[in-house]
Every structure is written in C-alpha cells, then in structure tokens.
Design a protein around this motif. Structure first.
Motif, short mmCIF file in Angstrom:
data_model
loop_
_atom_site.label_atom_id
_atom_site.label_comp_id
_atom_site.label_asym_id
_atom_site.label_seq_id
_atom_site.Cartn_x
_atom_site.Cartn_y
_atom_site.Cartn_z
N ARG A 111 0.26 1.75 2.49
CA ARG A 111 1.50 1.97 1.74
C ARG A 111 2.70 2.05 2.67
N ARG A 120 5.54 4.29 3.82
CA ARG A 120 5.59 5.75 3.78
C ARG A 120 6.92 6.28 4.32
N ASP A 130 6.33 5.22 -2.38
CA ASP A 130 5.09 5.50 -1.65
C ASP A 130 3.90 5.70 -2.59
N ASP A 135 0.48 0.76 -4.03
CA ASP A 135 -0.46 0.18 -3.07
C ASP A 135 0.03 -1.19 -2.66
#
Lengths: 340, 211
Positions: A157, A159, A332, A335
């Motif tokens: 992901r 982040r 976040d 996927d």
C-alpha cells in the motif's frame, strides 16, 4: 510493475470529487505503457470570497456532465464501443459531487454492458504522476485542497509517512485568498503576488515529527492582512514558510527511508516556487526530483482512468450494485495490486 | 579525524575525536531552499532545544547522550557516541531481533512524558540498541516541555505512524508492547487518557472514517 499478458485496453475515467467534472480516455498497451488519449473537464467557479458550495458544485456537474463526456469521446475520435472499462472517482470527496460521476458511470456501464471500477482519487494523483514522470519508487509529496501528505509505498500500500495535523496546503492558500477577497482556488493568484515581493515576514513554522501544521500560519497571515501589511509580502512569506515546511518533511522521509527519488503531485504541484525549492533540496542530497506536468496536476479524468486500467488489469471487478461512493476513503486503505 | 556517518534531514552526523573521546558531532547546515532569516532561526532554536533537553532527559531517567560541547558559531553539538543498531535496523533485520524491545521504548517515552518532556521526533531511527536491553534515545532537536495531553498524544501518534508506514507487518504487535511499557511508568489512568486523545489525533487524518 509485473506484466500480465493482455491486449490493449482503453478506459473511460470520470472525475467529480470536488470542483472539477472531468472525463478522459486513457489506454494501456501490450507493453503496459499508458497514453492519455483525451482529457476534458469543466471547473465549477465559486463567487469571489467564498469556497465550494457542495450543492452548487453538484448542480454545475449535472449541467456539464454530458457535454464533457461527449467532448472527451469526440477529441479521442472514439465511441463507447471501443471503451473496455469505465472508472469513476469513488472517493474521497464531496458526496453530492461524487454521486454525479457515479451516476454517469453506472448508466454508461449498464447501457453499454461495460465493466465498472471505483478508483480512489488520491491514488489517481499518485499513480498518474508515476506514469507520466516514469518514477518507480518515489517518496510522494501529495499537495492539493484535499491532501497534504508525504507517502511511501511499502507492503502493498501507499502509506502515510507524514500528514498535515490540521488544514491542507490548498486550504491554507484558498482560505487566505478568500480572506483577501479572491476566488477559490487562489493558489495561482497567491503565487503571482508572491513573485512581486522579496520581503520576508516571519510566520509560525510548525512541524511535529513528520506532521506539518498550517492553521497557526493561516491565523497569523490573516492578522497581518488586517493590520495593513502589503499583500505581496504576505503571499511571499506564506509560500516561503509553508513550502520550507514541506521540503523539510520530504527530506525527513528521504533520510528515513533511504529512497533517492521525490515525486510532487496534486493541484499545488503546479506552483513554480515549490518546485524550485524541492529541486534545490533534492540536489543537495543527490536525489532525483520529478513533478507531474502542470496540465495534469489538478483534478482530471485521466487520474481516474489510469487507476481504473491498473485495477482492471490486475483482476479487480466491481458489481454494479456495489458501485457506491465513499466521502471518506483514505488512500492507505487501498490495496495496490500492481506494485511489489 | 572526522567521518560522515549519516546525512540526516536537518543535520549532518560525524564521528569525531573530542578531547580524546570518541564522539558524535551533529552540525545543522544552512538549507539553500530556505529564507536566510527563517533558516537561522530554525537552526538556532533546534540546537538550543537539543542541548537543553538532551540533559533534561537524563534527569528523567532516560538514556540520552552526554553533552560534551556546543559550538554556537556554526550550530554544532558534540555528544556521546552510542554504539549499536537503530531500532529501525533491528525491525528490518530479524536476525538482530530481540523480543519486547518496544516495551523498553515505551518505558523511555513514559519516563520523558512523566517529566513533561515531549521528544517531538519519535521515529524508529532515533532509538539505539546499545547493548542487550539498554536503549538510548537521540535527536532532541524538535523536543520541548509541555504537560498537555495533546502534545504527549501527538508524540505517541508519530511512533505509531512510523511503525505503520515503515514496519507495517509488525506495527500492531510493536505498538501494543510500547503501550505496555508506557503504562508501567505512567500508570493506567494517565495512559488511558493519552490513548483516548491519540484516537482524536488519528481521526484528524484526512478522510479518516470519523466516530
């Protein structure tokens, strides 16, 4: 990026998260190269001194949606038969605005029997910038009216390395602009005023770890304005202080993650002074600086179409009955199937 | 003898000899992108904060480097050298793994907060595993004094954010250990209050699902 075998795909992307209604056709060829075939948009303009009114923006989007859609198809010299997948901005954004895009996408998907994908708008800013600048694994500085975040890809992901603790950089510029009587978005006007000054007034500089904060700066800047200080000097000082803060937190991310590439994206990425400062910061560390082309820094259908293509290619499917919108959809939580 | 060991975001870190001792020299260099007056102000403020709070942290019972010398002319600080891997490297390399390392991290933060010292920069690169179980804390440039729950919560929020962004696979486990360590110093009541303010801070994130 891994490379499943596939034929050339074309996606129609519909953007409608905030002030922009956009429609764009983007293709992905057999080599996974993306091309923006057309990108049309119409931007709702609130009256000077006020911000986006969700209902007014919704009305604008409803009025222009079919015209913008038709223009994007006409410019691409394509019809709906040649579209393989339809993507809409599923969020985050203003509910009434999001719904217009979703309704357009759903209607087209149902009528023409095309697959539909909900794309996260913020992921669109990031991934379109990666596609256009050929960045591979950058520290991303996402700066717009909706976001001010420093991001790194890790474990499937994008982040948050750092994020504003209060208002975004776009809100800082727009709200100050509004206080000075300008129309939103005011980034371009503030940049123009700032370019006429070199008189720096010290403003609050707040950085808590990796998280900047701009609300104190906004209050001080408004106070300077009402105390009769020169508008150009205040604009100059806002830019210098806020952008220094962004440079510092980006440099912190570089030092911490040991990455050597920075990618600037989002509406405020169009600011020349911000680009200049980040260029200097990257130069001093031996890092590479990339920025999304000005034409695609603001909200556009292309960012939605590109995420739609990547999602579709990697097997994502959405049942039309579940094609909802989400005002709160943090980037976040998405996927990223196409990155490893 | 001066060896550059790290180019941090706001300072260069050298390993040096200082009066015969192996030491760290931390120098805050000017940033070319910054207005000179803002640049000087930030470098000065942070050098002073670091020098002041690095010593205050010792009184709080935390293992911070011993301050040797401060050179005001170029905003550099000479201090004790901690030898060992950063927690960041420990998390990245399972071979270095020691269990319950984050309980020690939590105890150190709890000790600072008990004395109303906010570290301000609690990333996993600012904890050093000096020897088994002995943990050092460095980098007090963004530190300040405050007894506000909000400031303590933001301090902890940063550790959580760093864990989630850079060490996502172990983030939950490590943060639970951290809170256990923190609780052992601060007590239940204070820890629970800070945790509840922390949830508020987290909800301020853009498009976080509130309530």
């Amino acid at each position: 990026m891994n490379k499943p075998k596939h034929k050339k795909l074309t996606c129609l992307g519909i953007e409608s998260t905030a002030h922009t209604f956009g429609s764009s056709l983007v293709s992905l060829d057999e080599e996974n190269q993306g091309t923006i075939i057309s990108d049309s948009r119409s931007v709702y303009q609130p009256p000077p001194g006020s911000g986006i009114h969700p209902r007014e923006a919704y009305q604008h989007h409803s009025d222009v949606c079919s015209g913008v859609l038709i223009e994007s198809l006409r410019k691409a010299k394509m019809d709906m038969d040649s579209v393989d997948v339809i993507a809409y901005a599923g969020g985050p954004g203003l509910g009434p605005c999001l719904r217009v895009g979703a309704v357009v996408a759903r209607s087209l998907a149902a009528y023409y029997h095309k697959p539909i994908i909900a794309a996260n708008h913020a992921i669109g800013h990031i991934e379109l910038a990666c596609m256009l600048t050929r960045a591979t694994n950058p520290i991303v500085l996402l700066v717009s009216g909706g976001h001010t975040a420093i991001l790194a890809f890790s474990n499937g992901r994008w982040r948050f390395f750092g994020e504003t603790l209060d208002i975004t950089i776009g809100q800082l510029l727009d709200q100050f602009g509004r206080a000075a009587g300008y129309a939103s978005p005011s980034g371009a006007i503030i940049e123009r005023c700032a370019s006429k000054s070199e008189e720096y007034l010290l403003l609050p500089y707040t950085l808590k770890g990796n998280d900047p904060s701009f609300s104190g700066m906004l209050t001080s800047a408004k106070r300077l304005l009402s105390s009769g200080k020169n508008m150009d000097d205040i604009c100059f000082s806002i830019q210098e202080t806020a952008f220094s803060n962004l440079c510092e937190v980006t440099e912190r991310a570089l030092a911490f993650t040991e990455h050597d590439e920075v990618l600037l994206t989002g509406g405020v990425a169009a600011n020349t002074r911000l680009q200049e400062m980040l260029t200097e910061m990257c130069r001093s560390r031996g890092s590479t600086f990339r920025v999304i082309p000005r034409q695609f820094s603001g909200d556009c259908g292309a960012q939605i179409a590109w995420v739609g293509l990547l999602s579709y290619l990697h097997g994502m499917r959405l049942d039309i009955s579940k094609s909802i919108v989400r005002q709160s959809w943090r980037l976040d939580q998405v996927d990223i199937l196409w990155r490893h | 003898m001066e060896t550059l060991i790290r180019k941090g975001a706001e300072a260069d870190i050298y390993k040096v000899r200082w009066n015969g001792l192996l030491a760290i020299k931390k120098i805050r260099l000017p940033k070319g992108y910054r207005q000179p007056s803002l640049d000087a102000e930030l470098r000065k403020r942070r050098t002073i904060h670091e020098a002041t709070l690095i010593s205050a942290a010792k009184l709080a019972g935390v293992n911070s480097p011993l301050l040797y010398y401060l050179d005001k002319s170029n905003y550099s600080i000479y201090m004790e050298h901690f030898d060992g891997p950063r927690i960041k490297d420990v998390l990245d390399d399972p071979d270095l793994g020691t269990t319950k390392i984050f309980e020690a991290v939590g105890r150190s933060i709890g000790s600072l907060h008990r004395e109303d010292i906010i570290h301000g920069d609690l990333t996993t690169s600012n904890f050093i595993l000096i020897s088994d179980g002995c943990l050092g804390i460095i980098d007090f440039g963004l530190s300040f004094r405050s007894n506000r729950l909000e400031d303590k919560a933001v301090d902890l929020h940063l550790v959580k954010q760093t864990l989630e962004s850079a060490h996502s696979a172990v983030a939950d486990e490590m943060f639970t250990d951290l809170i256990d360590g923190y609780r052992s110093i601060s007590g239940d009541e204070s820890t629970n209050r800070i945790k509840s303010v922390m949830r508020q801070v987290q909800r301020r994130g853009r498009y976080a699902r509130s309530v």
